[in-house]
Design a protein around this motif. Structure first.
Motif, PDB file in Angstrom:
ATOM      1  N   SER A   9       1.025  -1.142  -0.065  1.00  0.00           N
ATOM      2  CA  SER A   9       0.203   0.074   0.013  1.00  0.00           C
ATOM      3  C   SER A   9       0.766   1.249  -0.068  1.00  0.00           C
ATOM      4  CB  SER A   9      -0.907   0.020   1.216  1.00  0.00           C
ATOM      5  OG  SER A   9      -0.031   0.071   2.530  1.00  0.00           O
ATOM      6  N   MET A  10       0.259   2.482  -0.644  1.00  0.00           N
ATOM      7  CA  MET A  10       1.122   3.503  -0.774  1.00  0.00           C
ATOM      8  C   MET A  10      -0.056   4.775  -0.756  1.00  0.00           C
ATOM      9  SD  MET A  10       3.761   3.176  -4.002  1.00  0.00           S
ATOM     10  CE  MET A  10       5.157   1.862  -3.705  1.00  0.00           C
ATOM     11  N   THR A  11       0.473   5.950  -0.343  1.00  0.00           N
ATOM     12  CA  THR A  11      -0.647   7.217  -0.449  1.00  0.00           C
ATOM     13  C   THR A  11      -0.971   7.235  -1.985  1.00  0.00           C
ATOM     14  OG1 THR A  11       1.219   8.532  -1.131  1.00  0.00           O
ATOM     15  CG2 THR A  11       0.527   8.044   1.408  1.00  0.00           C
ATOM     16  N   PHE A  12      -1.956   7.808  -2.216  1.00  0.00           N
ATOM     17  CA  PHE A  12      -2.620   8.152  -3.698  1.00  0.00           C
ATOM     18  C   PHE A  12      -1.566   8.884  -4.451  1.00  0.00           C
ATOM     19  CE2 PHE A  12      -4.867  10.732  -6.803  1.00  0.00           C
ATOM     20  CZ  PHE A  12      -5.533   9.889  -7.359  1.00  0.00           C
ATOM     21  N   GLN A  13      -0.897   9.812  -3.712  1.00  0.00           N
ATOM     22  CA  GLN A  13       0.045  10.613  -4.534  1.00  0.00           C
ATOM     23  C   GLN A  13       1.294   9.995  -4.926  1.00  0.00           C
ATOM     24  OE1 GLN A  13      -1.961  11.510  -1.770  1.00  0.00           O
ATOM     25  NE2 GLN A  13      -2.666  13.446  -2.110  1.00  0.00           N
ATOM     26  N   LYS A  14       1.661   9.205  -3.887  1.00  0.00           N
ATOM     27  CA  LYS A  14       3.121   8.609  -3.978  1.00  0.00           C
ATOM     28  C   LYS A  14       2.941   7.496  -5.233  1.00  0.00           C
ATOM     29  CE  LYS A  14       6.731   5.991  -1.818  1.00  0.00           C
ATOM     30  NZ  LYS A  14       7.264   5.442  -0.590  1.00  0.00           N
ATOM     31  N   GLN A  34      -9.970  13.529  -7.311  1.00  0.00           N
ATOM     32  CA  GLN A  34      -8.745  13.005  -7.606  1.00  0.00           C
ATOM     33  C   GLN A  34      -7.997  13.406  -8.954  1.00  0.00           C
ATOM     34  OE1 GLN A  34     -10.226   8.866  -7.531  1.00  0.00           O
ATOM     35  NE2 GLN A  34      -9.116   8.684  -5.405  1.00  0.00           N
TER      36      GLN A  34
END
Length: 243
Positions: A9-14, A34
């Motif tokens: 899992s990652m942040t949306f931005q990353k 988004q």
């Protein structure tokens, strides 16, 4: 709770900044936000951004924030799902033999082929349409039926509130109103995003009900049967892709 659906899992931005394909799979109002976030990120030069939103006009309008920067966008809407929501409501064969609407925007042919190849195993019927045509068509085949189911449940509760508590309703009613159990947050958002088409289609349906009402008032059994036979034939033809 961990459902073992993802490896990392990652942040949306990353995640967006290292992705080759970005699929926006939330409610329409979330997708709109988004897209705005993505328009302010440093993305891969060849990235393809697509979505699965239930309305397309507002999303394609918002996507200009991306396409004006040369970022490629492909509008999408798979006609698949049920009245249930959340990750637990999905299943492996959800997209099998379904229609998947695509609105091209500025996506390249190569990118579209790549995206379609990701879904090769599901025998999907891809249909290219304009955003306007999509919202009009899906209004009749999805948004209006949901509106009717919600309204029918309201009517039954108003007229048969006490009686409904005492009986086990039949399968026909349960089939007709199944989609009224759908997520209210998602569907209120869909209704508002396609409200102009939906209002017109509700008017169209009211006219159709009036036609049936007039046939009943004439007390002509032959005419009533013909009306029902026409509906039966049309409904049976809807199953052709499943045969």
């Amino acid at each position: 709770m961990n459902q073992h659906l993802i490896d990392q899992s990652m942040t949306f931005q990353k995640a967006s900044q290292i992705a080759d394909i970005i699929i926006l799979a939330g409610p329409v109002n979330v997708i709109l936000r988004q897209i705005h976030v993505l328009s302010n990120l440093k993305l891969k030069s060849n990235v393809l951004i697509t979505d699965v939103g239930s309305t397309k006009t507002s999303i394609l309008k918002q996507s200009k924030q991306l396409t004006e920067q040369g970022i490629h966008f492909l509008g999408g809407h798979p006609m698949a799902g049920s009245q249930k929501s959340g990750s637990k409501a999905g299943w492996v064969n959800l997209f099998n033999h379904t229609t998947y609407f695509l609105v091209r925007s500025n996506a390249t042919i190569k990118q579209i082929k790549l995206f379609k190849s990701l879904l090769d195993n599901h025998h999907i019927h891809f249909v290219f349409v304009s955003a306007f045509k999509h919202d009009q068509m899906v209004g009749y085949i999805s948004h209006l039926p949901h509106a009717l189911a919600f309204s029918l449940v309201h009517l039954m509760d108003q007229k048969l509130h006490g009686e409904l508590k005492q009986i086990q309703v039949g399968g026909g009613l349960l089939s007709t109103t199944r989609i009224a159990a759908a997520d209210p947050t998602m569907w209120s958002n869909i209704f508002m995003n396609n409200k102009n088409d939906l209002i017109k289609q509700i008017d169209d349906f009211q006219k159709q009900l009036n036609d049936l009402k007039m046939i009943l008032q004439k007390q002509n059994p032959k005419q009533i049967k013909q009306y029902l036979e026409q509906s039966q034939n049309i409904r049976q033809r809807m199953d052709w892709r499943k045969s």
